[in-house]
Design an enzyme around this catalytic site. Structure first.
Site, PDB file in Angstrom:
ATOM      1  N   SER A   1      10.822   9.957  17.195  1.00  0.00           N
ATOM      2  CA  SER A   1      11.275   8.626  16.775  1.00  0.00           C
ATOM      3  C   SER A   1      11.401   7.695  17.980  1.00  0.00           C
ATOM      4  CB  SER A   1      12.633   8.733  16.085  1.00  0.00           C
ATOM      5  OG  SER A   1      13.172   7.438  15.912  1.00  0.00           O
TER       6      SER A   1
ATOM      7  N   LYS B   1      14.938   8.790   3.452  1.00  0.00           N
ATOM      8  CA  LYS B   1      15.272   7.394   3.108  1.00  0.00           C
ATOM      9  C   LYS B   1      15.740   7.225   1.662  1.00  0.00           C
ATOM     10  CE  LYS B   1      12.443   5.034   6.571  1.00  0.00           C
ATOM     11  NZ  LYS B   1      11.482   3.955   6.813  1.00  0.00           N
TER      12      LYS B   1
ATOM     13  N   ASP C   1      20.532  -5.731  -1.940  1.00  0.00           N
ATOM     14  CA  ASP C   1      19.463  -5.923  -2.932  1.00  0.00           C
ATOM     15  C   ASP C   1      18.143  -5.359  -2.416  1.00  0.00           C
ATOM     16  OD1 ASP C   1      21.215  -7.202  -4.552  1.00  0.00           O
ATOM     17  OD2 ASP C   1      20.474  -9.234  -4.127  1.00  0.00           O
TER      18      ASP C   1
ATOM     19  N   ASP D   1      13.440  -2.408   6.963  1.00  0.00           N
ATOM     20  CA  ASP D   1      11.993  -2.293   7.206  1.00  0.00           C
ATOM     21  C   ASP D   1      11.265  -3.584   6.819  1.00  0.00           C
ATOM     22  OD1 ASP D   1      12.068   0.294   8.236  1.00  0.00           O
ATOM     23  OD2 ASP D   1      11.826   1.221   6.274  1.00  0.00           O
TER      24      ASP D   1
ATOM     25  N   ARG E   1      -4.833   4.226  -4.185  1.00  0.00           N
ATOM     26  CA  ARG E   1      -5.746   5.270  -4.664  1.00  0.00           C
ATOM     27  C   ARG E   1      -5.269   5.812  -6.001  1.00  0.00           C
ATOM     28  NH1 ARG E   1      -6.057  10.538  -0.954  1.00  0.00           N
ATOM     29  NH2 ARG E   1      -3.836  10.439  -1.393  1.00  0.00           N
ATOM     30  N   THR E   2      -3.966   6.105  -6.094  1.00  0.00           N
ATOM     31  CA  THR E   2      -3.401   6.628  -7.336  1.00  0.00           C
ATOM     32  C   THR E   2      -2.795   5.462  -8.120  1.00  0.00           C
ATOM     33  OG1 THR E   2      -2.865   8.620  -6.080  1.00  0.00           O
ATOM     34  CG2 THR E   2      -1.855   8.411  -8.264  1.00  0.00           C
TER      35      THR E   2
ATOM     36  N   ARG F   1       0.966   5.299  -9.372  1.00  0.00           N
ATOM     37  CA  ARG F   1       2.025   4.997  -8.391  1.00  0.00           C
ATOM     38  C   ARG F   1       2.132   3.487  -8.181  1.00  0.00           C
ATOM     39  NH1 ARG F   1       2.135   8.055  -2.789  1.00  0.00           N
ATOM     40  NH2 ARG F   1       4.400   8.000  -2.899  1.00  0.00           N
TER      41      ARG F   1
HETATM   42  P1  ATR Z   1       5.096   6.461   3.029  1.00  0.00           P
HETATM   43  O1  ATR Z   1       6.487   6.801   2.588  1.00  0.00           O
HETATM   44  O2  ATR Z   1       4.906   6.424   4.515  1.00  0.00           O
HETATM   45  O3  ATR Z   1       4.563   5.245   2.372  1.00  0.00           O
HETATM   46  P2  ATR Z   1       3.655   8.214   1.196  1.00  0.00           P
HETATM   47  O4  ATR Z   1       4.682   8.041   0.138  1.00  0.00           O
HETATM   48  O5  ATR Z   1       3.110   9.574   1.463  1.00  0.00           O
HETATM   49  O6  ATR Z   1       4.208   7.730   2.617  1.00  0.00           O
HETATM   50  O7  ATR Z   1       2.464   7.196   0.909  1.00  0.00           O
HETATM   51  C1  ATR Z   1       1.242   7.242   1.598  1.00  0.00           C
HETATM   52  C2  ATR Z   1       0.316   6.167   1.050  1.00  0.00           C
HETATM   53  O8  ATR Z   1      -0.952   6.296   1.698  1.00  0.00           O
HETATM   54  C3  ATR Z   1       0.069   6.279  -0.439  1.00  0.00           C
HETATM   55  O9  ATR Z   1      -0.147   4.994  -0.970  1.00  0.00           O
HETATM   56  C4  ATR Z   1      -1.214   7.107  -0.474  1.00  0.00           C
HETATM   57  O10 ATR Z   1      -1.992   6.943  -1.656  1.00  0.00           O
HETATM   58  P3  ATR Z   1      -1.661   7.840  -2.959  1.00  0.00           P
HETATM   59  O11 ATR Z   1      -0.457   7.245  -3.617  1.00  0.00           O
HETATM   60  O12 ATR Z   1      -2.892   7.716  -3.783  1.00  0.00           O
HETATM   61  O13 ATR Z   1      -1.426   9.247  -2.441  1.00  0.00           O
HETATM   62  C5  ATR Z   1      -1.957   6.513   0.692  1.00  0.00           C
HETATM   63  N1  ATR Z   1      -2.989   7.423   1.195  1.00  0.00           N
HETATM   64  C6  ATR Z   1      -2.807   8.513   1.967  1.00  0.00           C
HETATM   65  N2  ATR Z   1      -3.985   9.119   2.219  1.00  0.00           N
HETATM   66  C7  ATR Z   1      -4.934   8.402   1.572  1.00  0.00           C
HETATM   67  C8  ATR Z   1      -6.369   8.501   1.449  1.00  0.00           C
HETATM   68  N3  ATR Z   1      -7.052   9.478   2.043  1.00  0.00           N
HETATM   69  N4  ATR Z   1      -7.008   7.566   0.715  1.00  0.00           N
HETATM   70  C9  ATR Z   1      -6.337   6.565   0.118  1.00  0.00           C
HETATM   71  N5  ATR Z   1      -4.993   6.414   0.193  1.00  0.00           N
HETATM   72  C10 ATR Z   1      -4.301   7.311   0.914  1.00  0.00           C
END
Ligand code: ATR
Length: 282
Positions: free
Chosen positions: A21, A72, A84, A109, A160-161, A164
């Site tokens: 950190s 967190k 908030d 943040d 990507r997902t 979420r």
């Molecule tokens: P943090 O708390 O740091 O945001 P996280 O919750 O693991 O960490 O989120 C990582 C982000 O990076 C997510 O949006 C993830 O996408 P998914 O929700 O689809 O997993 C994204 N991410 C990580 N690797 C990825 C990849 N290879 N391609 C596209 N998105 C990726």
């Protein structure tokens, strides 16, 4: 080194791992420069030891702690009251231990992101147009909450997902929308990489920055490497860029004030210290 006596103000950071950190580097440099009788200590409980540690700090023995990965969300849950922005983000990176035994949670943040934008993209105003956030994890939530509260007219989440992204949009508010990458950057005022893509090198998020207006500002939360490929592509297109290290430094400022009752002293080159700590040069 300033004298640390039995009267020292104590704060710290809880994370696992906490070894890398940058917060101890920043806070202790400011403490030293301000000549404060204060300490900022790293604390690394076991994965299930977070709650017991925080409960044990009730009463103000320690003024407060920053909280980092993976605690967190647990930090917000452990608090009796929250700002908030922490509630909207669903996460806290700052816990304050009040004398009455209560715990207050905050999230700086997003403030760090807005302050970094003010420093490295002067004149930027979140109200001027849509913000696009790449990612839907904790970092993206913090950014979306801050931009929502700062009055961004629209916040587009690209992830990507898709589930979420939709959950994030639902949780924060009406102006937050989950969208597909195609066309997402049209008329964007701000583009934020809140994914982990680009961390440690690599090409970063796969989105065509040429589809953004040239007035857009691009911020990458990844700070290792400092000059990510994503920021490099943005700069090559003439877009203004803001780096993740500035955001990291700026999020520490309100925590320092909350712990030690005064702003960090001016004139400390914490950016150079942080760069050295992550093994980069300015
Ligand atoms: P943090 O708390 O740091 O945001 P996280 O919750 O693991 O960490 O989120 C990582 C982000 O990076 C997510 O949006 C993830 O996408 P998914 O929700 O689809 O997993 C994204 N991410 C990580 N690797 C990825 C990849 N290879 N391609 C596209 N998105 C990726």
């Amino acid at each position: 080194m300033s004298a640390i006596t039995g009267a020292a103000m104590v704060a710290g950071i809880i994370g696992r791992p906490v070894t890398h950190s940058l917060s101890p580097v920043l806070h202790n440099a400011w403490i030293e420069a301000a000549g404060l009788n204060a300490v900022y200590a790293p604390l690394a409980p076991t994965a299930d030891g977070f709650r017991a540690l925080v409960e044990g700090l009730r009463g103000g023995v320690i003024r407060g702690v920053n909280v980092t990965i993976p605690f967190k969300e647990a930090a917000l849950a452990a608090a009796d009251a929250a700002s908030d922005r922490a509630r909207l983000a669903g996460a806290a990176n700052l816990l304050l231990f009040r004398g009455d035994g209560s715990i207050f949670a905050d999230n700086t943040d997003g403030l760090g992101m807005l302050a970094a934008l003010a420093v490295q993209a002067s004149g930027f105003d979140p109200k001027f147009g849509p913000a696009v956030i790449l990612g839907a994890g904790g970092a993206a939530r913090g950014a979306a909450a801050a931009l929502f509260l700062a009055g961004a007219p629209e916040i587009r989440i690209v992830n990507r997902t898709a589930d979420r992204a939709e959950a994030l949009a639902r949780d924060i508010g009406r102006t937050v929308k989950a969208v597909a990458a195609d066309g997402a950057l049209a008329d964007a005022n701000l583009i934020v990489n809140a994914t982990s893509l680009g961390l440690g090198g690599g090409p970063g998020p796969d989105i065509d920055l040429a589809t953004a207006p040239t007035s857009a500002v691009v911020l990458d939360m990844v700070y290792k490497p400092l000059r990510t490929a994503f920021l490099g592509r943005a700069a090559a297109l003439g877009l203004r860029t803001v780096d993740g290290l500035e955001m990291l430094i700026r999020q520490a400022v309100p925590s320092f004030e909350a712990f030690y009752g005064q702003p960090p002293p001016a004139g400390v080159d914490v950016r150079a210290l942080a760069l050295a700590a992550v093994g980069e040069t300015a």
